[in-house]
Design a protein around this motif. Structure first.
Motif, PDB file in Angstrom:
ATOM      1  N   ILE A 119      12.695   0.886   1.061  1.00 55.45           N
ATOM      2  CA  ILE A 119      10.772   1.445   0.461  1.00 55.45           C
ATOM      3  C   ILE A 119      10.151   0.548   0.552  1.00 55.45           C
ATOM      4  N   VAL A 120       9.391   0.820   0.691  1.00 54.22           N
ATOM      5  CA  VAL A 120       7.818  -0.685   0.835  1.00 54.22           C
ATOM      6  C   VAL A 120       6.994   0.182  -0.200  1.00 54.22           C
ATOM      7  N   GLY A 121       6.231  -0.302  -1.064  1.00 54.84           N
ATOM      8  CA  GLY A 121       4.188   0.024  -1.395  1.00 54.84           C
ATOM      9  C   GLY A 121       4.210  -0.590  -2.210  1.00 54.84           C
ATOM     10  N   ALA A 122       3.245  -0.605  -2.859  1.00 52.98           N
ATOM     11  CA  ALA A 122       1.831  -1.898  -3.686  1.00 52.98           C
ATOM     12  C   ALA A 122       0.865  -1.006  -4.649  1.00 52.98           C
ATOM     13  N   VAL A 123       1.269  -2.148  -5.666  1.00 50.00           N
ATOM     14  CA  VAL A 123       0.435  -1.728  -7.271  1.00 50.00           C
ATOM     15  C   VAL A 123      -1.175  -2.530  -6.810  1.00 50.00           C
ATOM     16  N   CYS A 124      -2.124  -1.632  -6.277  1.00 50.13           N
ATOM     17  CA  CYS A 124      -3.110  -1.842  -5.125  1.00 50.13           C
ATOM     18  C   CYS A 124      -4.303  -2.041  -6.484  1.00 50.13           C
ATOM     19  N   HIS A 151      14.258  -0.131  -3.308  1.00 47.41           N
ATOM     20  CA  HIS A 151      12.150  -0.297  -3.640  1.00 47.41           C
ATOM     21  C   HIS A 151      12.101  -1.745  -3.489  1.00 47.41           C
ATOM     22  N   LEU A 152      10.825  -2.457  -2.603  1.00 49.54           N
ATOM     23  CA  LEU A 152       9.977  -3.303  -2.389  1.00 49.54           C
ATOM     24  C   LEU A 152       8.048  -3.350  -2.721  1.00 49.54           C
ATOM     25  N   ILE A 153       8.424  -3.470  -4.004  1.00 51.98           N
ATOM     26  CA  ILE A 153       6.808  -3.009  -4.425  1.00 51.98           C
ATOM     27  C   ILE A 153       5.596  -4.299  -4.733  1.00 51.98           C
ATOM     28  N   TYR A 154       4.734  -4.411  -4.280  1.00 52.12           N
ATOM     29  CA  TYR A 154       3.906  -6.019  -3.733  1.00 52.12           C
ATOM     30  C   TYR A 154       2.776  -5.687  -4.882  1.00 52.12           C
ATOM     31  N   ARG A 155       2.267  -7.098  -4.683  1.00 49.65           N
ATOM     32  CA  ARG A 155       0.786  -6.104  -5.502  1.00 49.65           C
ATOM     33  C   ARG A 155       0.274  -6.706  -4.576  1.00 49.65           C
ATOM     34  N   ALA A 156      -0.879  -6.057  -4.708  1.00 46.83           N
ATOM     35  CA  ALA A 156      -2.409  -5.788  -3.612  1.00 46.83           C
ATOM     36  C   ALA A 156      -3.753  -5.658  -3.891  1.00 46.83           C
ATOM     37  N   ARG A 157      -4.673  -6.725  -3.275  1.00 51.77           N
ATOM     38  CA  ARG A 157      -5.712  -6.431  -3.515  1.00 51.77           C
ATOM     39  C   ARG A 157      -6.589  -5.457  -2.728  1.00 51.77           C
ATOM     40  N   MET A 158      -7.640  -4.403  -3.587  1.00 52.00           N
ATOM     41  CA  MET A 158      -8.196  -3.955  -2.369  1.00 52.00           C
ATOM     42  C   MET A 158      -9.265  -4.550  -1.471  1.00 52.00           C
ATOM     43  N   LEU A 159      -9.544  -4.238  -0.488  1.00 57.52           N
ATOM     44  CA  LEU A 159     -10.747  -4.965   0.017  1.00 57.52           C
ATOM     45  C   LEU A 159     -12.305  -4.683  -0.130  1.00 57.52           C
ATOM     46  N   ASP A 160     -12.178  -3.491  -0.107  1.00 60.20           N
ATOM     47  CA  ASP A 160     -13.042  -2.752  -1.160  1.00 60.20           C
ATOM     48  C   ASP A 160     -12.673  -1.503  -2.120  1.00 60.20           C
ATOM     49  N   ALA A 170       3.940  -2.395   3.396  1.00 58.01           N
ATOM     50  CA  ALA A 170       3.676  -1.839   1.911  1.00 58.01           C
ATOM     51  C   ALA A 170       2.186  -1.193   2.437  1.00 58.01           C
ATOM     52  N   ALA A 171       1.212  -2.020   2.959  1.00 55.41           N
ATOM     53  CA  ALA A 171      -0.591  -1.858   3.693  1.00 55.41           C
ATOM     54  C   ALA A 171      -0.510  -0.975   3.954  1.00 55.41           C
ATOM     55  N   ARG A 172       0.507  -0.435   4.878  1.00 53.98           N
ATOM     56  CA  ARG A 172       0.678   0.914   6.205  1.00 53.98           C
ATOM     57  C   ARG A 172       0.468   2.226   5.051  1.00 53.98           C
ATOM     58  N   GLU A 180      -1.204   7.127   2.751  1.00 58.15           N
ATOM     59  CA  GLU A 180      -1.242   7.855   1.788  1.00 58.15           C
ATOM     60  C   GLU A 180      -2.540   7.920   1.323  1.00 58.15           C
ATOM     61  N   ALA A 181      -3.275   6.798   0.007  1.00 57.07           N
ATOM     62  CA  ALA A 181      -5.042   6.536  -0.097  1.00 57.07           C
ATOM     63  C   ALA A 181      -5.999   6.222   0.881  1.00 57.07           C
ATOM     64  N   GLN A 182      -6.138   5.939   2.130  1.00 59.45           N
ATOM     65  CA  GLN A 182      -6.731   5.547   3.400  1.00 59.45           C
ATOM     66  C   GLN A 182      -7.145   4.565   2.585  1.00 59.45           C
ATOM     67  N   ALA A 183      -6.971   3.562   1.780  1.00 62.07           N
ATOM     68  CA  ALA A 183      -7.344   1.963   1.574  1.00 62.07           C
ATOM     69  C   ALA A 183      -6.986   0.787   1.998  1.00 62.07           C
ATOM     70  N   ARG A 184      -8.010  -0.321   1.912  1.00 65.20           N
ATOM     71  CA  ARG A 184      -7.274  -1.120   2.906  1.00 65.20           C
ATOM     72  C   ARG A 184      -6.839  -1.969   2.043  1.00 65.20           C
ATOM     73  N   VAL A 185      -6.277  -3.335   2.190  1.00 65.81           N
ATOM     74  CA  VAL A 185      -5.652  -3.529   0.976  1.00 65.81           C
ATOM     75  C   VAL A 185      -5.032  -5.421   1.752  1.00 65.81           C
ATOM     76  N   GLU A 186      -5.527  -6.510   0.819  1.00 65.05           N
ATOM     77  CA  GLU A 186      -4.540  -7.484   1.288  1.00 65.05           C
ATOM     78  C   GLU A 186      -3.419  -7.710   0.583  1.00 65.05           C
ATOM     79  N   VAL A 187      -1.896  -7.902   0.645  1.00 58.16           N
ATOM     80  CA  VAL A 187      -0.768  -8.021   0.255  1.00 58.16           C
ATOM     81  C   VAL A 187      -0.619  -9.094  -0.634  1.00 58.16           C
ATOM     82  N   ASP A 188      -0.141  -9.291  -1.584  1.00 55.57           N
ATOM     83  CA  ASP A 188       0.270 -10.379  -2.346  1.00 55.57           C
ATOM     84  C   ASP A 188       1.818 -10.084  -2.561  1.00 55.57           C
TER      85      ASP A 188
END
Lengths: 169, 169
Positions: A36-41, A108-117, A78-80, A85-93
């Protein structure tokens, strides 16, 4: 025709543990744990959370997260999920948390991500999406313990370039 | 009976991507990436390597590594593979490398591990096992690029308690 599928538990020839075999066609299914992949954005000091539109935990809040699919890296997955789910674009860190749940054979692999806008919207699997300050996070309505752990660890390593993942099980 | 199994590519109702479906029984197989777990194991300043007795890369050297199984954590899977392939007991430590290979839908999680004693032996999937000094590692006969990368990163973080995993794809 109602599918029966691999439903018989038996040890195939040459193997050393039980597998599920189809009684109709003899197919052996090698079941392995799922990723399972995801991100705290984040966008500035706010966190992107989605309210689940599907079971399990319908109506509860989580970071965007879902099954890793074939043909992608963990970061791409994670970015997909964030996009779906949130229609946001991110850079995964960096990798924030790695959580094994052996009872249901998930990793579960949860990444840190920065929203691009700061654009976002609810995807088909989300009731709503919100960009929330830390104090506005609905702590009592989070879908899983891993949501809180990943959010808290993100806050702990904020501004830190390289950090070990938090290991949970 | 010769098993046919899920061999027809089609998009099931309510799904958004192709899955493999069995033409005999209609079973839909949700294929997801598989997790490979393993460990760079050390005893004092020596490295535990196994020579593969099975394809692919038969005869080449690797750290103990294999498919994660149901019902285990990633660390338990890594320790199990070390036991099965090298008959050594280890304490699994931090995550060294996380490598996505989207071409074959695999995620490799390689840990750092410390052998609890200097005993080892070849398991059924190994031709031989060796505990080698850095200079004696057969660099030209390693099974995969990830073996070298994981060994080198282990050396880089030796003595470091907490470190980020090396991310590769």
């Amino acid at each position: 025709m109602k599918p029966s599928g691999p439903t018989i538990r038996t040890i195939p020839d040459g193997d050393d543990r039980e597998r599920l075999v189809c009684g109709d066609c003899g197919f052996v299914m090698y079941e392995n744990p799922k990723v399972i992949v995801g991100a705290v954005c984040t966008w500035q000091d706010r966190y992107l959370l989605v309210r689940r539109a599907i079971e399990p935990r319908l109506g509860y809040w989580t970071m965007p997260v879902g099954y890793m699919e074939l043909g992608e890296t963990t970061e791409q997955g994670a970015a997909r999920e964030v996009w779906e789910e949130a229609q946001a674009r991110v850079e995964v860190d960096g990798l924030l948390t790695i959580t094994s749940i052996p009872q249901i054979s998930q990793v579960h692999l949860i990444y840190r991500a920065r929203m691009l806008d700061d654009r976002f919207a609810a995807g088909p699997e989300s009731l709503e999406v919100a960009l929330l300050s830390w104090d506005d996070i609905p702590w009592d309505s989070l879908a899983y313990p891993n949501v809180r752990a990943s959010l808290e660890y993100e806050r702990e390593v904020k501004g830190v370039a390289a950090f070990p993942p938090l290991t949970r099980s």
